[in-house]
Design a protein around this motif. Structure first.
Motif, PDB file in Angstrom:
ATOM      1  N   ALA A 214      -2.296   9.956  -5.355  1.00  0.00           N
ATOM      2  CA  ALA A 214      -1.732   8.989  -4.411  1.00  0.00           C
ATOM      3  C   ALA A 214      -2.829   8.297  -3.614  1.00  0.00           C
ATOM      4  N   CYS A 215      -3.809   9.074  -3.185  1.00  0.00           N
ATOM      5  CA  CYS A 215      -4.935   8.522  -2.420  1.00  0.00           C
ATOM      6  C   CYS A 215      -5.707   7.499  -3.240  1.00  0.00           C
ATOM      7  N   GLN A 216      -5.928   7.805  -4.525  1.00  0.00           N
ATOM      8  CA  GLN A 216      -6.667   6.881  -5.374  1.00  0.00           C
ATOM      9  C   GLN A 216      -5.901   5.582  -5.577  1.00  0.00           C
ATOM     10  N   ARG A 217      -4.597   5.671  -5.781  1.00  0.00           N
ATOM     11  CA  ARG A 217      -3.801   4.446  -5.932  1.00  0.00           C
ATOM     12  C   ARG A 217      -3.823   3.617  -4.661  1.00  0.00           C
ATOM     13  N   PHE A 218      -3.765   4.282  -3.519  1.00  0.00           N
ATOM     14  CA  PHE A 218      -3.864   3.572  -2.235  1.00  0.00           C
ATOM     15  C   PHE A 218      -5.192   2.823  -2.153  1.00  0.00           C
ATOM     16  N   ALA A 219      -6.282   3.517  -2.489  1.00  0.00           N
ATOM     17  CA  ALA A 219      -7.609   2.903  -2.389  1.00  0.00           C
ATOM     18  C   ALA A 219      -7.766   1.754  -3.373  1.00  0.00           C
ATOM     19  N   LEU A 220      -7.249   1.906  -4.582  1.00  0.00           N
ATOM     20  CA  LEU A 220      -7.346   0.836  -5.575  1.00  0.00           C
ATOM     21  C   LEU A 220      -6.509  -0.374  -5.160  1.00  0.00           C
TER      22      LEU A 220
ATOM     23  N   LEU B 101       0.829  -1.204   0.000  1.00  0.00           N
ATOM     24  CA  LEU B 101       0.000   0.000   0.000  1.00  0.00           C
ATOM     25  C   LEU B 101       0.864   1.255   0.000  1.00  0.00           C
ATOM     26  N   LYS B 102       1.854   1.269   0.842  1.00  0.00           N
ATOM     27  CA  LYS B 102       2.734   2.442   0.931  1.00  0.00           C
ATOM     28  C   LYS B 102       3.543   2.615  -0.350  1.00  0.00           C
ATOM     29  N   HIS B 103       4.042   1.514  -0.892  1.00  0.00           N
ATOM     30  CA  HIS B 103       4.844   1.578  -2.118  1.00  0.00           C
ATOM     31  C   HIS B 103       4.004   2.056  -3.305  1.00  0.00           C
ATOM     32  N   THR B 104       2.793   1.523  -3.446  1.00  0.00           N
ATOM     33  CA  THR B 104       1.955   1.878  -4.586  1.00  0.00           C
ATOM     34  C   THR B 104       1.538   3.334  -4.538  1.00  0.00           C
ATOM     35  N   ALA B 105       1.321   3.859  -3.338  1.00  0.00           N
ATOM     36  CA  ALA B 105       0.885   5.248  -3.197  1.00  0.00           C
ATOM     37  C   ALA B 105       2.033   6.240  -3.182  1.00  0.00           C
ATOM     38  N   ASP B 106       3.269   5.746  -3.245  1.00  0.00           N
ATOM     39  CA  ASP B 106       4.433   6.625  -3.187  1.00  0.00           C
ATOM     40  C   ASP B 106       4.413   7.608  -4.355  1.00  0.00           C
ATOM     41  N   THR B 107       4.452   8.898  -4.047  1.00  0.00           N
ATOM     42  CA  THR B 107       4.351   9.951  -5.050  1.00  0.00           C
ATOM     43  C   THR B 107       5.279  11.089  -4.664  1.00  0.00           C
ATOM     44  N   ALA B 108       6.055  11.573  -5.618  1.00  0.00           N
ATOM     45  CA  ALA B 108       6.894  12.740  -5.358  1.00  0.00           C
ATOM     46  C   ALA B 108       6.010  13.912  -4.965  1.00  0.00           C
ATOM     47  N   GLY B 109       6.389  14.605  -3.908  1.00  0.00           N
ATOM     48  CA  GLY B 109       5.616  15.751  -3.450  1.00  0.00           C
ATOM     49  C   GLY B 109       4.514  15.417  -2.477  1.00  0.00           C
ATOM     50  N   VAL B 110       4.370  14.125  -2.114  1.00  0.00           N
ATOM     51  CA  VAL B 110       3.311  13.692  -1.202  1.00  0.00           C
ATOM     52  C   VAL B 110       3.910  12.819  -0.110  1.00  0.00           C
TER      53      VAL B 110
END
Length: 350
Positions: free
Chosen positions: A282-288, A159-168
């Protein structure tokens, strides 16, 4: 006979859940073969968004799709600076990019410097189906109690890896003491919101009390998606004003947080529209990703929405001096009725 007539009138005024569920499923059917740009946009609109206002407009151009804010769908009482609106645009942009790439239109997302426009520009390249594509029609904000089961460490890491986003920045809380501190902030902020008449008026405008009202508007917060009964509009409005109060809602929020496996807090590096869009992605990737793992998610944004609690929340998750943007609880639980969306034609512009 009188009882039968009353039941018929009740059903006529509320609509049926069978019709509602069929409509919700129709919005999530797999794209036709070959797929169309409307399929891509339909999948984009299945993104998370505040109050299910769907505050977006899409435009199909020559080798691009643009997403712009629909300011007619602002919620100024809960979201006075349009923070949630632009996070919602980021969620839609992420869905769009995943769907387009998976359906044969690889590209890249570009955010205008002022954050008021997102463009998905097509590029030449292979079609690569994202592992998150199949989760788009299944994702929902599950506003119910979960079963407190712990999420495996490997899934938390994914979950953390998939949501990893520069600036977030993403912080995940699983320690019960930290979750209890967050719960206190949620309950306190919720009580303040429910004492705010403007907040309550705005919220009631977006509540849909029965299947018929929800299907007619195609938007808003349908009561059944939170586990509440369907009611005729007049009775629903009366019940909202009479029984929806700070005590009952705070108790419900506390139980839901207690039942969760953990909480995710997202924060952008800066307080501007471009970074709010990045937070949404990032939030959407986390949820998906959570959906693909059988994990439910739901927003508990009260400590973000009530400004006085932001500093305490930032301190709790180790980002003192920055503004937390989004709070998601997650865990395992039952699937509730899916929310609706407006037709693609309603969100397209020239």
């Amino acid at each position: 006979m009188v009882l039968a007539a009353g039941a018929t009138a009740w059903m006529s005024s509320t609509g049926s859940m069978a019709d509602y569920d069929a409509y919700a499923e129709s919005l999530r059917t797999a794209p036709a073969v070959p797929p169309s740009m409307r399929d891509v946009i339909r999948y984009a609109t299945l993104a998370a968004n505040s109050h299910n206002t769907q505050p977006w407009r899409f435009r199909i151009g020559n080798r691009f799709i643009e997403i712009a804010p629909d300011v007619s769908r602002r919620t100024p009482a809960v979201d006075p600076d349009d923070h949630h609106l632009f996070v919602s645009l980021g969620c839609a942009a992420e869905n769009l990019a995943i769907a387009a790439t998976s359906l044969g239109w690889p590209g890249e997302l570009q955010i205008a410097p002022d954050g008021n426009l997102i463009r998905y520009a097509f590029v030449n390249g292979p079609t690569i189906a994202s592992p998150l594509y199949a989760a788009i029609p299944k994702r929902q904000s599950t506003r119910a109690e979960y079963d407190r089961r712990s999420v495996p460490a490997a899934h938390l890491a994914l979950l953390k890896h998939t949501a990893d986003t520069a600036g977030v920045h993403l912080a995940i809380l699983t320690n019960r003491a930290d979750i209890d501190r967050l719960k206190e902030q949620v309950v306190a902020a919720n009580s303040i919101q429910m004492a705010d008449m403007a907040f309550m008026r705005e919220l009631k405008q977006w509540v849909r009390f029965n299947p018929r009202s929800a299907m007619t508007s195609g938007d808003g917060l349908f009561s059944a998606t939170s586990g509440n009964p369907a009611l005729p509009d007049a009775i629903g409005r009366f019940a909202f004003e009479r029984f929806f109060n700070a005590r009952s809602e705070s108790d419900r929020c506390a139980r839901q947080v207690d039942s969760s496996s953990g909480v995710a807090v997202f924060a952008g590096d800066r307080e501007d529209k471009a970074h709010w869009i990045m937070v949404g992605r990032a939030c959407q990737r986390f949820a998906l990703t959570a959906t693909s793992l059988g994990i439910k998610v739901a927003f508990i944004n009260q400590p973000v929405e009530v400004a006085r609690f932001r500093a305490d929340l930032a301190g709790l998750v180790g980002i003192a001096g920055r503004r937390p943007d989004i709070v998601l609880r997650f865990g395992y639980g039952a699937t509730l009725p899916l929310s609706l969306r407006r037709p693609v034609e309603a969100v397209l512009t020239r």
